[in-house]
Design an enzyme around this catalytic site. Sequence first.
Site, mmCIF file in Angstrom:
data_model
loop_
_atom_site.group_PDB
_atom_site.id
_atom_site.type_symbol
_atom_site.label_atom_id
_atom_site.label_comp_id
_atom_site.label_asym_id
_atom_site.label_seq_id
_atom_site.Cartn_x
_atom_site.Cartn_y
_atom_site.Cartn_z
ATOM 1 N N THR A 97 31.345 46.045 49.131
ATOM 2 C CA THR A 97 32.635 45.989 49.832
ATOM 3 C C THR A 97 32.439 45.853 51.334
ATOM 4 N N GLY A 136 29.061 54.537 49.143
ATOM 5 C CA GLY A 136 28.715 55.949 49.128
ATOM 6 C C GLY A 136 27.242 56.146 49.436
ATOM 7 N N GLU A 380 35.453 50.895 42.353
ATOM 8 C CA GLU A 380 34.920 50.195 41.173
ATOM 9 C C GLU A 380 35.948 49.268 40.569
HETATM 10 C C1 LIG Z 1 21.673 62.580 41.259
HETATM 11 C C2 LIG Z 1 23.069 62.935 40.985
HETATM 12 C C3 LIG Z 1 23.579 62.232 39.763
HETATM 13 C C4 LIG Z 1 25.075 62.197 39.756
HETATM 14 C C5 LIG Z 1 25.606 61.843 38.415
HETATM 15 C C6 LIG Z 1 25.657 60.320 38.203
HETATM 16 C C7 LIG Z 1 26.794 59.992 37.295
HETATM 17 C C8 LIG Z 1 26.900 58.511 37.061
HETATM 18 C C9 LIG Z 1 28.083 58.212 36.202
HETATM 19 C C10 LIG Z 1 29.312 57.987 37.097
HETATM 20 C C11 LIG Z 1 29.264 56.622 37.692
HETATM 21 C C12 LIG Z 1 29.806 56.339 38.869
HETATM 22 C C13 LIG Z 1 30.607 57.302 39.642
HETATM 23 C C14 LIG Z 1 31.617 56.555 40.475
HETATM 24 C C15 LIG Z 1 30.958 55.757 41.573
HETATM 25 C C16 LIG Z 1 31.805 54.589 41.963
HETATM 26 C C17 LIG Z 1 31.695 54.349 43.439
HETATM 27 C C18 LIG Z 1 32.358 53.041 43.782
HETATM 28 C C19 LIG Z 1 31.638 51.878 43.825
HETATM 29 C C20 LIG Z 1 32.345 50.634 44.141
HETATM 30 O O1 LIG Z 1 33.536 50.610 44.388
HETATM 31 S S1 LIG Z 1 31.366 49.227 44.062
HETATM 32 C C21 LIG Z 1 32.483 47.915 44.458
HETATM 33 C C22 LIG Z 1 33.463 47.640 43.323
HETATM 34 N N1 LIG Z 1 34.150 46.413 43.571
HETATM 35 C C23 LIG Z 1 34.785 45.726 42.617
HETATM 36 O O2 LIG Z 1 34.920 46.153 41.486
HETATM 37 C C24 LIG Z 1 35.308 44.366 43.026
HETATM 38 C C25 LIG Z 1 36.407 43.893 42.097
HETATM 39 N N2 LIG Z 1 36.526 42.449 42.154
HETATM 40 C C26 LIG Z 1 35.911 41.658 41.206
HETATM 41 O O3 LIG Z 1 35.253 42.116 40.300
HETATM 42 C C27 LIG Z 1 36.136 40.168 41.326
HETATM 43 O O4 LIG Z 1 36.433 39.820 42.662
HETATM 44 C C28 LIG Z 1 37.310 39.689 40.420
HETATM 45 C C29 LIG Z 1 36.919 39.874 39.006
HETATM 46 C C30 LIG Z 1 38.576 40.439 40.735
HETATM 47 C C31 LIG Z 1 37.578 38.239 40.706
HETATM 48 O O5 LIG Z 1 36.333 37.608 40.705
HETATM 49 P P1 LIG Z 1 36.279 36.006 40.646
HETATM 50 O O6 LIG Z 1 34.886 35.549 40.741
HETATM 51 O O7 LIG Z 1 37.252 35.485 41.628
HETATM 52 O O8 LIG Z 1 36.685 35.821 39.157
HETATM 53 P P2 LIG Z 1 37.961 35.189 38.511
HETATM 54 O O9 LIG Z 1 38.232 33.834 39.059
HETATM 55 O O10 LIG Z 1 39.074 36.191 38.494
HETATM 56 O O11 LIG Z 1 37.357 35.068 37.062
HETATM 57 C C32 LIG Z 1 36.257 34.198 36.841
HETATM 58 C C33 LIG Z 1 35.718 34.520 35.483
HETATM 59 O O12 LIG Z 1 34.784 35.595 35.619
HETATM 60 C C34 LIG Z 1 35.119 36.619 34.703
HETATM 61 N N3 LIG Z 1 34.720 37.896 35.263
HETATM 62 C C35 LIG Z 1 35.201 38.474 36.390
HETATM 63 N N4 LIG Z 1 34.591 39.652 36.584
HETATM 64 C C36 LIG Z 1 33.712 39.824 35.586
HETATM 65 C C37 LIG Z 1 32.790 40.865 35.236
HETATM 66 N N5 LIG Z 1 32.667 41.987 35.958
HETATM 67 N N6 LIG Z 1 32.034 40.713 34.143
HETATM 68 C C38 LIG Z 1 32.169 39.592 33.395
HETATM 69 N N7 LIG Z 1 33.037 38.550 33.635
HETATM 70 C C39 LIG Z 1 33.791 38.697 34.742
HETATM 71 C C40 LIG Z 1 36.610 36.515 34.540
HETATM 72 O O13 LIG Z 1 37.036 37.162 33.346
HETATM 73 C C41 LIG Z 1 36.778 35.018 34.501
HETATM 74 O O14 LIG Z 1 36.411 34.571 33.240
HETATM 75 P P3 LIG Z 1 37.233 33.352 32.580
HETATM 76 O O15 LIG Z 1 37.167 32.236 33.585
HETATM 77 O O16 LIG Z 1 38.632 33.888 32.394
HETATM 78 O O17 LIG Z 1 36.510 33.108 31.308
HETATM 79 C C1 LIG Z 2 35.909 56.778 47.410
HETATM 80 C C2 LIG Z 2 35.466 55.338 47.459
HETATM 81 C C3 LIG Z 2 34.135 55.020 47.197
HETATM 82 C C4 LIG Z 2 33.709 53.699 47.255
HETATM 83 N N1 LIG Z 2 32.385 53.409 47.043
HETATM 84 C C5 LIG Z 2 31.968 52.122 47.158
HETATM 85 C C6 LIG Z 2 30.575 51.796 47.003
HETATM 86 O O1 LIG Z 2 29.750 52.669 46.764
HETATM 87 N N2 LIG Z 2 30.191 50.502 47.159
HETATM 88 C C7 LIG Z 2 31.102 49.498 47.434
HETATM 89 O O2 LIG Z 2 30.696 48.341 47.556
HETATM 90 N N3 LIG Z 2 32.426 49.771 47.571
HETATM 91 C C8 LIG Z 2 32.868 51.054 47.451
HETATM 92 N N4 LIG Z 2 34.200 51.346 47.591
HETATM 93 C C9 LIG Z 2 35.134 50.269 47.945
HETATM 94 C C10 LIG Z 2 36.002 49.881 46.770
HETATM 95 O O3 LIG Z 2 35.251 49.200 45.808
HETATM 96 C C11 LIG Z 2 37.155 49.002 47.291
HETATM 97 O O4 LIG Z 2 37.967 49.806 48.096
HETATM 98 C C12 LIG Z 2 37.960 48.441 46.132
HETATM 99 O O5 LIG Z 2 37.209 47.452 45.467
HETATM 100 C C13 LIG Z 2 39.303 47.846 46.577
HETATM 101 O O6 LIG Z 2 39.096 46.821 47.518
HETATM 102 P P1 LIG Z 2 39.845 46.920 48.935
HETATM 103 O O7 LIG Z 2 39.630 48.258 49.471
HETATM 104 O O8 LIG Z 2 39.422 45.733 49.734
HETATM 105 O O9 LIG Z 2 41.385 46.785 48.595
HETATM 106 P P2 LIG Z 2 42.199 45.390 48.494
HETATM 107 O O10 LIG Z 2 41.573 44.531 47.473
HETATM 108 O O11 LIG Z 2 42.403 44.872 49.854
HETATM 109 O O12 LIG Z 2 43.589 45.942 47.866
HETATM 110 C C14 LIG Z 2 44.668 46.259 48.714
HETATM 111 C C15 LIG Z 2 45.941 46.062 47.903
HETATM 112 O O13 LIG Z 2 46.068 44.669 47.569
HETATM 113 C C16 LIG Z 2 46.289 44.514 46.176
HETATM 114 N N5 LIG Z 2 45.621 43.308 45.669
HETATM 115 C C17 LIG Z 2 44.396 42.854 46.028
HETATM 116 N N6 LIG Z 2 44.077 41.755 45.337
HETATM 117 C C18 LIG Z 2 45.123 41.516 44.507
HETATM 118 C C19 LIG Z 2 45.405 40.517 43.526
HETATM 119 N N7 LIG Z 2 44.525 39.525 43.244
HETATM 120 N N8 LIG Z 2 46.580 40.588 42.859
HETATM 121 C C20 LIG Z 2 47.445 41.592 43.113
HETATM 122 N N9 LIG Z 2 47.253 42.551 44.038
HETATM 123 C C21 LIG Z 2 46.113 42.508 44.717
HETATM 124 C C22 LIG Z 2 45.651 45.734 45.553
HETATM 125 O O14 LIG Z 2 46.249 46.007 44.299
HETATM 126 C C23 LIG Z 2 45.947 46.819 46.567
HETATM 127 O O15 LIG Z 2 47.241 47.336 46.315
HETATM 128 C C24 LIG Z 2 34.647 52.669 47.549
HETATM 129 C C25 LIG Z 2 35.990 52.987 47.787
HETATM 130 C C26 LIG Z 2 36.402 54.307 47.740
HETATM 131 C C27 LIG Z 2 37.850 54.630 48.006
#
Ligand SMILES: CCCCCCCCCC/C=C\CCCCC/C=C/C(=O)SCCNC(=O)CCNC(=O)[C@H](O)C(C)(C)COP(=O)(O)OP(=O)(O)OC[C@H]1O[C@@H](n2cnc3c(N)ncnc32)[C@H](O)[C@@H]1OP(=O)(O)O
Ligand SMILES: Cc1cc2nc3c(=O)[nH]c(=O)nc-3n(C[C@H](O)[C@H](O)[C@H](O)COP(=O)(O)OP(=O)(O)OC[C@H]3O[C@@H](n4cnc5c(N)ncnc54)[C@H](O)[C@@H]3O)c2cc1C
Length: 627
Positions: A97, A136, A380
Amino acid sequence: NDTSMQHRNLNHMTREERFSEAMRRTLYALKVLLPREGWTPVGPEMKYLARAIKEFTFIIHAGVFIPCIMSYGTNEQIAKWFPLAADFRIIGTYAQTELGHGSFLRGLETIATYDRANQEFIINCPKITAMKWWPGDMGKSANHVLLMAELVIDGKKYGMHGFMVQIRDLTTHEPLPGVTVGDIGAKLSFESVDNGFLYLQNVRIPRENLLSKLSEVHPDGTYIKKGNQRLMYGSMVRVRVNLIAHEIVMPLAKACTIAVRYSAVRRQGLINPSKEEVPVLDYVAQQHKLLPQVATVFMAHFAAKQLVKMHHDYSLEVEKGNTSQLPELHALSAGMKACLSEQGAAGAEIVRRACGGHGYSCGSGLPFIVNRMLATCTYEGENTVMQLQCARYLIKCADQAKKDKLTGSVWYLSDFSNMSCTAQTFGDLQEPSVLVKLHERRAKCAVQHAGKKMQNMVKNGTPAHDAWNMMATLLINAARAHIMQYVVGTSVTYISELSCSASLKKILTQLCALYALHNINSNCGDFVKFGCLTSAQCDLAQEAEFNLLKQLRPDAVGIVDSFDFTDDILQSCLGAYDGNVYERLFEWAKQAPMNKTEVHQDSYQYLQPYLHEGRDVLEGRGRNSKL
Ligand SMILES: CCCCCCCCCC/C=C\CCCCC/C=C/C(=O)SCCNC(=O)CCNC(=O)[C@H](O)C(C)(C)COP(=O)(O)OP(=O)(O)OC[C@H]1O[C@@H](n2cnc3c(N)ncnc32)[C@H](O)[C@@H]1OP(=O)(O)O
Ligand SMILES: Cc1cc2nc3c(=O)[nH]c(=O)nc-3n(C[C@H](O)[C@H](O)[C@H](O)COP(=O)(O)OP(=O)(O)OC[C@H]3O[C@@H](n4cnc5c(N)ncnc54)[C@H](O)[C@@H]3O)c2cc1C
């Protein structure tokens, strides 16, 4: 019983104290309490650690960074980095991110440009919005990141790839040249986690640091694809699957334990005016708040187990080169994470609020849980974005169902049998098979309804992308309906196949029916609109739910006791096993830093002049009142 593991009162500590205390405890737990041989930070031990530690450090290191090395690394890269990471000799995070983008990954701006002459990648954040933001463990702990960046070779873009980038010196822990890194500041929760920012300017890494399981760059700059590029998103699928149990089911179970135990102790008001004050758990309104959330814990747990199994089976297939299950797994994991985090976070707040004023005190342990669960709706994969991903798959399947017999989690979309409900009594509506059919029919109708609306718009000349955007709310509802039928269906199957005592199976069946009926009664508009239930049957569904509340009330405390959380992990004056709520609240409050002196000197200096004037007036010496 190890005092090094016991929690001090987190609420009476500063954020920096909590950050270092979490690190101390986590490393102590990992280094001292776990057998060193053979365990991995993503092994089964983690779920036991997660029950013993209220605030972890290194969740991303263990829950995301290490799994990514396994998912994206070649065997050589895994052999190099996994042992170091597993032993915490390197600390990593998942840096995807950015300040300007989180959901739309194709919009990420950090660039990794291949330098053929030196066989290196030059990493750059070209502008402020490209800075990595949120990961994180990144602000102060990590010395490596798994950096997701746009690969560029000779000016051509190849999309997002994973790079291993060292950001801090392994001796001094100082940031390396070209690295600006730090903590992003106070957040709604995760006080003990150093979510960070990372600005990279002309940071050079060896060619070998491109994680190359799915693609590689040869020394001469030739780019080679190796397999399904969708697997590049695979780590997010894995985390979405894993976090349900760890970050949704377990915290909600803790919140329900606290709220149900407190509600059994707290006496407030009368039901029968001629009797004594009742425990608030005797109010049906209180049961209606708490018991469906207790049911959610179980149903989400059962559905998550099924999803974990599906992910495990899929992973074995991927190893054989078969990625055919990926689309369904992506849709299901995205939908489950979004819908269960939505339900779980809402449920935690419902049970917190059900504890009245003391539920608003940090001494209850509930605000800590509620605030952390709110994050599950964003990280996530932001929930709306995930629900739309799920809906995208459902719409495709609904089209396919017109010509093919579907299997898997969407099989019901090609079920054209008569699904009308013949329930005549509320008992009929407590039948698991009836509840499953109702949820399947509602989901099928919701998906078809959204699809039909979009088709009609396109037929009338609306561009498909505009139709999608305008029908987003219906698509999100379809995703929710799909997940609800999956949770109810998998739970009914799981319970029916469970080998346990008849009395336990009876309770679990009642909880499953309560979960399903609460969902029906909370969404009866859909069930009537799609012809699943008549208005009269909706009345029966409400009666059926109330009847289950009455049946489950006597076992409510026993059910949450079965979650088996220690007082130390609950850290709750309301939810402690002995039920001595008031004595615990008073002791907890007295420990507050505000009470370390009888007079708070810093504030007294401001009050003193006014107090002395008041004293003089009351003792007849002062000037007349100003009023
Ligand atoms: C030592 C101590 C130990 C402690 C204990 C450990 C415990 C571990 C257990 C707990 C685990 C975790 C705890 C929580 C931690 C979380 C912390 C947070 C981390 C983060 O936030 S990381 C960042 C997360 N970010 C996202 O998720 C981003 C979301 N956005 C996207 O995924 C993509 O941008 C999108 C999917 C929204 C759009 O992507 P795009 O390329 O534009 O795709 P589309 O055009 O929409 O679709 C294209 C085709 O691709 C397919 N697709 C999309 N995503 C996926 C996927 N993930 N996998 C497979 N296929 C995918 C989609 O379906 C389309 O297919 P189609 O064309 O329809 O066939
Ligand atoms: C506690 C915490 C821990 C995190 N840890 C990690 C980490 O370890 N690693 C990492 O990489 N990231 C991490 N993140 C970031 C997290 O993955 C992003 O915040 C998350 O993916 C959302 O993206 P954004 O913040 O850019 O929100 P945006 O995508 O900008 O969303 C803002 C608003 O726009 C809307 N929106 C966006 N796209 C669309 C769409 N296509 N259609 C309709 N509505 C839409 C959303 O629904 C939302 O209401 C963490 C976030 C938090 C809060």
